[in-house]
Design a protein around this motif. Structure first.
Motif, short mmCIF file in Angstrom:
data_model
loop_
_atom_site.label_atom_id
_atom_site.label_comp_id
_atom_site.label_asym_id
_atom_site.label_seq_id
_atom_site.Cartn_x
_atom_site.Cartn_y
_atom_site.Cartn_z
N SER A 105 0.59 -1.34 0.08
CA SER A 105 0.64 -0.27 -0.49
C SER A 105 0.27 1.38 0.21
O SER A 105 0.22 2.01 -0.30
CB SER A 105 -0.82 -0.19 1.53
OG SER A 105 0.03 -0.06 2.20
N ARG A 148 0.62 7.47 -2.36
CA ARG A 148 -0.31 7.81 -3.42
C ARG A 148 -1.50 6.98 -3.13
O ARG A 148 -2.37 8.11 -3.79
CB ARG A 148 0.23 8.22 -4.46
CG ARG A 148 0.87 6.50 -5.06
CD ARG A 148 1.92 6.38 -6.40
NE ARG A 148 0.65 6.42 -7.21
CZ ARG A 148 0.95 6.41 -8.51
NH1 ARG A 148 2.19 5.49 -8.93
NH2 ARG A 148 0.44 6.44 -9.36
N TRP A 149 -0.86 6.10 -3.13
CA TRP A 149 -2.17 4.90 -2.86
C TRP A 149 -3.37 5.20 -1.71
O TRP A 149 -4.94 5.14 -2.11
CB TRP A 149 -2.62 3.40 -2.95
CG TRP A 149 -1.57 3.84 -4.28
CD1 TRP A 149 0.29 3.04 -4.16
CD2 TRP A 149 -1.57 3.38 -5.34
NE1 TRP A 149 0.04 2.71 -5.41
CE2 TRP A 149 -0.40 3.25 -6.12
CE3 TRP A 149 -2.88 4.05 -6.27
CZ2 TRP A 149 -0.30 3.25 -7.78
CZ3 TRP A 149 -2.51 4.28 -7.77
CH2 TRP A 149 -1.52 3.42 -8.18
N TYR A 150 -2.84 6.01 -0.97
CA TYR A 150 -4.11 6.64 0.29
C TYR A 150 -5.22 7.56 -0.59
O TYR A 150 -5.89 8.50 0.31
CB TYR A 150 -3.31 7.27 1.30
CG TYR A 150 -3.12 5.25 1.77
CD1 TYR A 150 -3.92 4.74 3.04
CD2 TYR A 150 -1.94 4.45 1.97
CE1 TYR A 150 -3.56 3.42 3.13
CE2 TYR A 150 -1.22 3.95 2.65
CZ TYR A 150 -2.19 2.89 3.29
OH TYR A 150 -1.83 2.32 4.17
N ALA A 163 -4.88 8.48 -3.10
CA ALA A 163 -6.14 7.74 -4.18
C ALA A 163 -7.51 7.56 -4.00
O ALA A 163 -8.09 7.82 -4.25
CB ALA A 163 -5.71 7.22 -5.31
N PHE A 164 -7.25 6.26 -3.21
CA PHE A 164 -8.31 6.38 -2.26
C PHE A 164 -9.34 7.49 -1.76
O PHE A 164 -10.51 7.42 -1.27
CB PHE A 164 -7.62 5.57 -0.61
CG PHE A 164 -9.09 4.44 -0.34
CD1 PHE A 164 -9.36 3.84 -0.48
CD2 PHE A 164 -9.66 5.59 1.20
CE1 PHE A 164 -10.93 3.50 0.24
CE2 PHE A 164 -10.40 4.51 1.57
CZ PHE A 164 -11.38 3.91 1.56
N SER A 168 -11.48 9.45 -4.64
CA SER A 168 -12.09 8.74 -5.41
C SER A 168 -13.06 8.66 -4.70
O SER A 168 -13.36 8.07 -3.88
CB SER A 168 -11.23 7.16 -5.95
OG SER A 168 -12.58 6.53 -6.63
N TRP A 227 -14.63 4.80 -4.23
CA TRP A 227 -14.18 4.13 -2.84
C TRP A 227 -14.50 4.89 -1.37
O TRP A 227 -15.16 4.33 -0.42
CB TRP A 227 -12.47 4.64 -2.75
CG TRP A 227 -12.05 3.78 -3.39
CD1 TRP A 227 -11.60 3.60 -4.28
CD2 TRP A 227 -11.97 2.28 -3.37
NE1 TRP A 227 -10.78 2.90 -5.18
CE2 TRP A 227 -11.21 1.84 -4.36
CE3 TRP A 227 -11.76 1.28 -2.04
CZ2 TRP A 227 -10.79 0.33 -4.21
CZ3 TRP A 227 -11.55 0.28 -2.05
CH2 TRP A 227 -11.44 -0.52 -2.97
N ASP A 241 -5.85 -2.32 -8.90
CA ASP A 241 -5.52 -0.58 -8.94
C ASP A 241 -4.91 -1.36 -7.14
O ASP A 241 -5.48 -1.96 -6.51
CB ASP A 241 -6.36 -0.09 -8.67
CG ASP A 241 -6.73 0.37 -8.36
OD1 ASP A 241 -5.67 1.11 -8.03
OD2 ASP A 241 -7.57 1.91 -8.21
N THR A 271 -4.47 0.77 -4.92
CA THR A 271 -5.73 1.47 -4.07
C THR A 271 -6.10 0.78 -3.41
O THR A 271 -6.48 0.61 -1.79
CB THR A 271 -6.71 2.37 -5.48
OG1 THR A 271 -5.77 2.91 -5.66
CG2 THR A 271 -7.83 2.97 -3.54
N ALA A 276 -4.96 -0.32 -0.87
CA ALA A 276 -4.67 0.99 0.75
C ALA A 276 -6.11 0.66 1.39
O ALA A 276 -5.85 1.00 3.40
CB ALA A 276 -3.99 2.94 -0.26
#
Length: 274
Positions: free
Chosen positions: A39, A56-58, A60-61, A64, A67, A238, A240, A243
């Motif tokens: 993550s 970055r994926w947190y 993105a979460f 979004s 999400w 993905d 994400t 995360a």
């Protein structure tokens, strides 16, 4: 005080048993923990070795809407289902533990049946039953379905706690003029609190993690976090998802800490604290 062993065989057995338990714990926990480093990977793929540290994926979460909507739906359904399951399960456990009536074993078996019947069968049955009452694709239907899934956990944990409850305490409170509700609130509930709390936490975790029944009952606007993760895995890998999984692991860890705190608090109230 250092513990001594009667022979080298006993010492060898202790070490072998410790190694076996350690290997078993690694086997159980490693598949879960392997998602955590992924993550924080700055790369675009769910693979090792990770190319660098990034949040970055947190981001993105959180950025979004899909999400966030899924998280919101989970936070609507799971707490409501937990409250209902805890209330109904505690009452059912107390009734089953104190009363003797024909068919008591059958009633208990029916209550815990969602724990043993395959979830697909439960989901199909709930779908046709709820469809007749126009509860499919509604939050009400989701909450009722998740309540039925969490109810067995509350009943079993509270029933186990009630096995060690001394009913003379309730009689003593009643003899002093306390009403049944006051007796339950001031005497019974503090003593069975760990069982109630454990059942509530298990019901919450069951609802928050539920996928199969939700797939049958949820509409497009009721997609929960596990359903969103399941869809993400099917469509593309993905990161994400890693995360989201890490956030769920953190939530589960927090629940375990709360459960342990409640258990220790109850032990102190019983006078057995260390």
């Amino acid at each position: 005080m250092q513990k001594t062993y009667s022979s080298n065989g006993s010492l060898l057995w202790r070490w072998a048993f410790g190694l076996f338990c350690s290997a078993l714990l690694v086997y159980l926990i490693l598949p879960i923990l392997v998602m955590v480093p992924l993550s924080f990977n700055e790369g675009s793929f769910l693979s090792y070795p990770i190319s660098g540290f990034s949040l970055r994926w947190y981001k993105a979460f959180l950025d979004s809407q899909d999400w966030i909507d899924a998280l919101r739906n989970s936070l609507i359904v799971a707490p409501a289902a937990t409250i209902l399951a805890t209330l109904l399960g505690t009452l059912a456990a107390m009734g089953l533990s104190r009363g003797e009536f024909p068919g008591k074993a059958l009633v208990m078996a029916l209550i815990i049946s969602p724990m043993v019947v395959p979830l697909v069968i439960v989901a199909v049955g709930m779908y046709f039953f709820f469809a007749r009452m126009d509860l499919v694709n509604t939050y009400s239907g989701m909450i009722l379905a998740h309540t039925a899934l969490g109810l067995p956990f509350v009943v079993t944990t509270v029933s186990a706690t009630l096995q060690g409850y001394d009913s003379n305490l309730s009689r003593a409170a009643a003899s002093l003029g306390a009403s049944p509700m006051l007796t339950f609130r001031r005497v019974t509930l503090p003593l069975i609190g760990p069982g109630v709390a454990a059942g509530a936490l298990l019901a919450f975790a069951t609802s928050f993690d539920e996928v199969v029944v939700t797939l049958f009952l949820a509409g497009p606007t009721q997609r929960t976090l596990p359903i969103q993760m399941f869809g993400g895995i099917k469509e593309n890998l993905d990161p994400t998802i890693a995360a989201a999984a890490t956030l769920l692991i953190g939530s589960a860890l927090a629940l375990l800490i709360v459960m342990e705190w409640v258990r220790r608090r109850s032990e102190r109230m019983r006078g057995n604290g260390h």
